[in-house]
Scaffold this motif. Structure first.
Motif: not given
Length: 175
Positions: A125-148
């Motif tokens: 589960x910790x690995x999954x959380x780290x993967x989700x954090x990486x995904x959030x970084x892309x969505x928030x910082x790079x794409x600015x896709x607030x809905x996703x």
């Protein structure tokens, strides 16, 4: 100092999910050394009260930015995008089924007092959380896709709650 400034500005950081944790820690310690109530012990009542308010504000901002899930929620708030956490019933069925499977595995391991299995689940589960954090970084910082990003935050809220359940089960096995 301005009480209306956002948490990122308070620590002179750009508003982003990816932050320099060491820089945040350093700026927090610097701010605390300037506003800590002990520095104002012999000051007047108004200055002591203001110091306490600032110390509280700095602590709150630090705790929000230090925690990735809180930081993501805060970024969404700054973007005036509601996370919609009260509407978790709208989660995709496959995600909810996955969560049920995780909870069943935790319940079975807890009932059997299989500490090793709980540790295994915890690490997965910790690995999954780290993967989700990486995904959030892309969505928030790079794409600015607030809905996703809001959807991923809602999912992460489920996952982090499950991690707490696993921790509780591990403690129960040790008793």
């Amino acid at each position: 100092m301005d009480f209306t400034t956002d948490h990122f500005s308070l620590f002179e950081l750009p508003p982003a999910f990816r932050i320099d944790a060491a820089l945040l820690d350093g700026r927090y310690l610097e701010m605390q050394s300037r506003v800590h109530p002990d520095r104002f012990a012999s000051a007047g009542e108004a200055d002591r009260r203001l110091s306490l308010q600032w110390a509280t504000r700095v602590n709150e901002a630090y705790q929000t930015l230090k925690n990735p899930l809180s930081r993501a929620r805060y970024l969404l708030q700054l973007a005036a995008h509601d996370v919609g956490s009260e509407n978790n019933a709208a989660m995709p069925a496959d995600f909810l089924v996955e969560q049920m499977a995780w909870r069943e595995a935790v319940a079975e391991a807890r009932a059997a007092r299989e500490h090793h299995e709980l540790e295994h689940l915890h690490h997965r589960l910790q690995r999954e959380i780290r993967e989700r954090h990486d995904e959030l970084a892309v969505l928030l910082d790079d794409r600015r896709d607030f809905e996703q990003a809001a959807d991923r935050v809602r999912r992460l809220m489920f996952i982090e709650k499950l991690l707490i359940e696993i921790d509780d089960a591990m403690v129960a096995c040790e008793e």
